[in-house]
Design a protein around this motif. Structure first.
Motif, PDB file in Angstrom:
ATOM      1  N   ASP A 548       0.828  -1.207   0.000  1.00 21.91           N
ATOM      2  CA  ASP A 548       0.000   0.000   0.000  1.00 21.91           C
ATOM      3  C   ASP A 548       0.864   1.259   0.000  1.00 21.91           C
ATOM      4  OD1 ASP A 548      -2.207  -1.616   0.019  1.00 21.91           O
ATOM      5  OD2 ASP A 548      -2.587  -1.431   2.177  1.00 21.91           O
ATOM      6  N   ASP A 549       1.946   1.216   0.781  1.00 19.52           N
ATOM      7  CA  ASP A 549       2.850   2.379   0.788  1.00 19.52           C
ATOM      8  C   ASP A 549       3.456   2.604  -0.593  1.00 19.52           C
ATOM      9  OD1 ASP A 549       2.313   2.748   3.440  1.00 19.52           O
ATOM     10  OD2 ASP A 549       4.141   1.761   4.157  1.00 19.52           O
ATOM     11  N   ARG A 552       0.769   4.000  -2.841  1.00 18.91           N
ATOM     12  CA  ARG A 552       0.499   5.391  -2.476  1.00 18.91           C
ATOM     13  C   ARG A 552       1.648   6.304  -2.909  1.00 18.91           C
ATOM     14  NH1 ARG A 552      -1.023   4.288   2.038  1.00 18.91           N
ATOM     15  NH2 ARG A 552       0.961   4.409   3.156  1.00 18.91           N
ATOM     16  N   SER A 553       2.891   5.859  -2.716  1.00 19.16           N
ATOM     17  CA  SER A 553       4.039   6.674  -3.129  1.00 19.16           C
ATOM     18  C   SER A 553       4.055   6.854  -4.636  1.00 19.16           C
ATOM     19  CB  SER A 553       5.340   6.017  -2.664  1.00 19.16           C
ATOM     20  OG  SER A 553       5.371   5.910  -1.259  1.00 19.16           O
ATOM     21  N   GLU A 556       1.442   9.337  -5.536  1.00 10.60           N
ATOM     22  CA  GLU A 556       1.853  10.701  -5.200  1.00 10.60           C
ATOM     23  C   GLU A 556       2.890  11.224  -6.181  1.00 10.60           C
ATOM     24  OE1 GLU A 556       3.177  10.383  -1.220  1.00 10.60           O
ATOM     25  OE2 GLU A 556       1.159  10.270  -0.343  1.00 10.60           O
ATOM     26  N   GLY A 734      -3.248   4.731  -8.327  1.00  7.93           N
ATOM     27  CA  GLY A 734      -3.808   3.932  -7.242  1.00  7.93           C
ATOM     28  C   GLY A 734      -5.222   3.463  -7.496  1.00  7.93           C
ATOM     29  N   LEU A 757      -4.753  11.802  -3.956  1.00 10.04           N
ATOM     30  CA  LEU A 757      -3.398  11.452  -4.386  1.00 10.04           C
ATOM     31  C   LEU A 757      -2.340  12.318  -3.745  1.00 10.04           C
ATOM     32  CD1 LEU A 757      -4.049  10.989  -8.214  1.00 10.04           C
ATOM     33  CD2 LEU A 757      -4.132   9.276  -6.412  1.00 10.04           C
TER      34      LEU A 757
END
Length: 768
Positions: A548-549, A552-553, A556, A734, A757
């Motif tokens: 998930d990280d 998410r990264s 972003e 994502g 985001l």
């Protein structure tokens, strides 16, 4: 502490135990007396006439004209048959009196007066009773009363102060003693000779039996009474205990002057007992239903529903398996000796109610009762079947067959008990007694999971099913130490246990597991298994967190990239582009005022050309950074403009609000690219006549859907660049992307793109 009577605690414990012991001892003594007394092989059912008794001969079918059946021990000629009406023994009429014939020795032959198609006499040899046919005829009843007695004793020993355990013990003991006596049977010879066997038989089948039904009434009163037990309920229990025996005593006294002889009086007494039993069952049912209706306590109502369900199941089973087929077709699909098994659902209802709702806190004892009841039922059924097979199939004698089968049953007892214990444990508690099975189940389920998003739901579902609990959930802990719900399964039904999830000593989340009910908390064994599972779950949860990280990264980074591209485009379009255009214009104006032969004229023309070339390069860069139509028309307008260029043989409809909520630049670009690519694929490959593209804002994102009515997907075709591009653009922000062909044809493409985001949401352009 709830008391059965207002007496001391010791007395309230001793009285029902003493009554129960007396009832069981009476049954055992009567059974021993019956098996130790010479018999003619017959059994007298509990329905008698004034001039004689109709007999059953265990092991023989009903009377068939022209087919004589010799009773066990008969010396020759035509012996007793099932259905014979015996009116006299050894020259003495039963109607003239009982107990007048001297007791014969085994091997003696007696003459019986019987009525079949016509009066006749038969010779019957007296012998030792054979318990095998008696056991075959009544083994189902024995299984039922033994299961009920085992449960009642377990309850009484664990929590004898509970108000309903004492009457349940009395009920079970009375039924056990009387059933043992009835299974051993009362032969016609015993009526003729009299003695201890006759009065012990009636002491159990009339007195003890009536006391047991009084225990049923008292059990109903105690079970439905509020807690703590009020004085009126204690008085009601006393009346309930006394009602059936008092009714039988009154009826026995009234029947004496109505009967022509002792045989007729016993027939009337047994007939009255049937009426008393029926009235007791109806009263208990009505009382329980009324108690259920008036009880405001949900827990009490739930316990009563289990009992009523068990009773209803027992009634339906007996009707469907025995009574209705016999009434309608004259035959039973199941053996008559197994009729008592139909009452086992009632015992199971008591066990489930007590275990599930902890009325008596006997979870372990209820578990053992179910195990031993199932083991006894299987052993008895198997014993009877194997003995019958050895006798009829191999021609062995009954003693040899019984001995061989008993040896086999002894060898099978231990593995059968282990199998039954494991089965009952799995049904009641899941895998809590087998942690390795729970861990294996969890590992197997995780191996079968294809997507990281499905890992946590699979974990909580596996934990809930392994422990047979209604709810499980996982919370993830963020960097600030705050826990957020990640996934859950089911609805909590009781107290929730929280088990920390750690990875290399760092707290990463919590595993929450609900109890099985508000009154059924998790046991230490459950908590130990949860702790073992948490050690394995922690690694999987950390892997999901890292995934998930990463997602998410990546989202972003993509959001920041697209935001920066939008700013660069605006800077180039609004800043550098106009500056270069101004330089070109000024150079052109200056060149007009310079004489043609001046050395400055070529320089000005060169400046103008270079400015024009640079302006072309800037325009190309602007278009490459971001589709211009997004800023000029908005995402819906840009898709509609592109669709107009692609429409031809296929009509294209774009559905969406002209003014969408502000979207991150990455989401705008991804939505535009996915929609345009899907429309392009439909126009090129689907042979569709109509295509619809829809943009719908939803909670936390925007949904892009493209549908066409073409030929659908080709299962043999590999994914091309366009399909991979759409999937990757959704994953970059994502989101999720899917493509399918419904049964009616065509292709459906759906993408959900989240808006959280971390990028800039440009509010300046009113078209987005």
């Amino acid at each position: 502490m709830w008391r059965l009577w207002p007496a001391s605690s010791g007395r309230s414990r001793r009285i029902p135990a003493g009554v129960a012991i007396v009832l069981v001892v009476l049954g055992v003594v009567a059974t021993a007396a019956g098996l130790d007394t010479p018999s003619d092989g017959s059994v007298v059912p509990l329905g008698w006439h004034a001039d004689g008794v109709v007999v059953d001969v265990p092991g023989t079918p009903a009377d068939v004209p022209g087919t004589p059946m010799i009773a066990p021990g008969a010396s020759g000629g035509v012996g007793l048959r099932t259905g014979d009406l015996v009116t006299g023994v050894a020259g003495h009429r039963l109607a003239d009196g009982l107990g007048v014939v001297p007791r014969p020795r085994p091997g003696t032959t007696l003459v019986y007066d019987v009525v079949r198609e016509r009066p006749a006499t038969v010779a019957v040899r007296v012998g030792r009773p054979d318990p095998y046919p008696l056991l075959v005829a009544g083994w189902g009843d024995l299984v039922f009363v033994l299961a009920l007695a085992g449960l009642a004793v377990a309850l009484y020993l664990r929590r004898p102060e509970e108000p309903a355990t004492a009457p349940l013990l009395v009920l079970a003991a009375g039924l056990l003693g009387s059933t043992l006596t009835v299974t051993a049977g009362l032969p016609v010879l015993a009526l003729a000779t009299g003695g201890a066997q006759v009065w012990l038989f009636h002491l159990n089948t009339i007195v003890a039996y009536s006391i047991s039904w009084g225990g049923l009434l008292a059990f109903t009163v105690a079970f439905t009474a509020p807690r703590p037990l009020p004085a009126r309920s204690r008085r009601g229990m006393a009346v309930a205990y006394a009602a059936p025996p008092a009714a039988m005593a009154l009826w026995s006294a009234l029947a004496a002057p109505l009967a022509p002889n002792a045989l007729g009086w016993l027939g009337l007494v047994h007939g009255g007992q049937t009426a008393v039993v029926a009235a007791t069952l109806v009263t208990s049912t009505v009382w329980g239903f009324a108690g259920y209706r008036r009880s405001p306590d949900p827990l009490t109502r739930a316990r009563m529903r289990w009992l009523m369900a068990g009773g209803a199941a027992a009634t339906l089973l007996s009707l469907a398996g025995w009574h209705l087929p016999e009434l309608l077709a004259g035959a039973r699909p199941l053996p008559a000796g197994a009729l008592g098994l139909s009452a086992l659902p009632f015992v199971a209802g008591i066990g489930v109610a007590l275990r599930r709702h902890r009325l008596f806190d006997i979870e372990r004892l209820a578990n053992r009762s179910l195990v031993y009841a199932s083991v006894v039922a299987i052993l008895v059924a198997g014993y009877a079947a194997v003995v019958a097979l050895l006798v009829s199939g191999l021609g062995l004698s009954q003693p040899v067959a019984a001995a061989l089968t008993a040896a086999g049953a002894a060898l099978a007892l231990a593995p059968l008990r282990a199998l039954a214990q494991g089965t009952v444990n799995r049904v009641m508690y899941g895998d809590r007694h087998d942690p390795s099975a729970a861990l294996t189940r969890l590992g197997t389920r995780l191996q079968a999971v294809l997507l990281p998003a499905d890992v946590l739901p699979a974990i909580v579902e596996t934990v809930a099913r392994s422990l047979r609990v209604p709810h499980a959930a996982i919370d993830l802990v963020d960097g600030s130490g705050t826990a957020h719900l990640a996934t859950q399964y089911g609805v909590p039904a009781g107290e929730v246990h929280v088990e920390p999830l750690r990875y290399h000593g760092t707290l990463i989340g919590h595993l929450r597991v609900s109890a099985r009910g508000s009154d059924d908390p998790l046991d230490p064994v459950d908590l130990g298994l949860i702790a073992s599972l948490a050690q394995q779950v922690g690694t999987a949860v950390q892997a999901v967190r890292l995934h998930d990280d990463l997602v998410r990264s990546r989202a972003e980074v993509v959001a920041s990239r697209e935001d920066e591209r939008r700013r660069l485009r605006r800077d180039l379009h609004d800043g550098l582009g106009p500056t270069l255009a101004a330089i070109r214009i000024k150079a052109g104006l200056a060149a007009r005022d310079v004489p043609p032969g001046s050395p400055a004229r070529p320089l000005l023309d060169e400046i103008s050309a270079e400015a024009a070339a640079s302006l072309t390069d800037v325009r190309r860069l602007v278009e490459a950074l971001r589709p211009p139509a997004l800023d000029e028309l908005g995402v819906v307008g840009a898709i509609r403009a592109r669709a107009a260029a692609l429409s031809g043989a296929m009509s294209i409809e774009v559905v969406g609000a002209e003014r969408l909520p502000a979207l991150p630049a990455a989401v705008e670009t991804a939505a535009y690219r996915i929609a345009v690519e899907a429309i392009t694929n439909a126009a090129r490959h689907s042979e569709a006549t109509h295509c619809t593209a829809t943009l719908t804002p939803s909670d936390g994102g925007v949904e892009v859907t493209v549908r066409d009515n073409g030929r659908g997907l080709d299962p043999d075709r590999t994914a091309g660049v366009g399909i991979r591009s759409m999937r990757e653009r959704a994953a970059e922000v994502g989101g999720v992307w899917s493509m399918r062909s419904p049964p009616g044809g065509g292709t459906h493409i759906r993408a959900f793109l989240p808006t959280s985001l971390g990028g800039d949401h440009d509010q300046a352009d009113p078209r987005r």
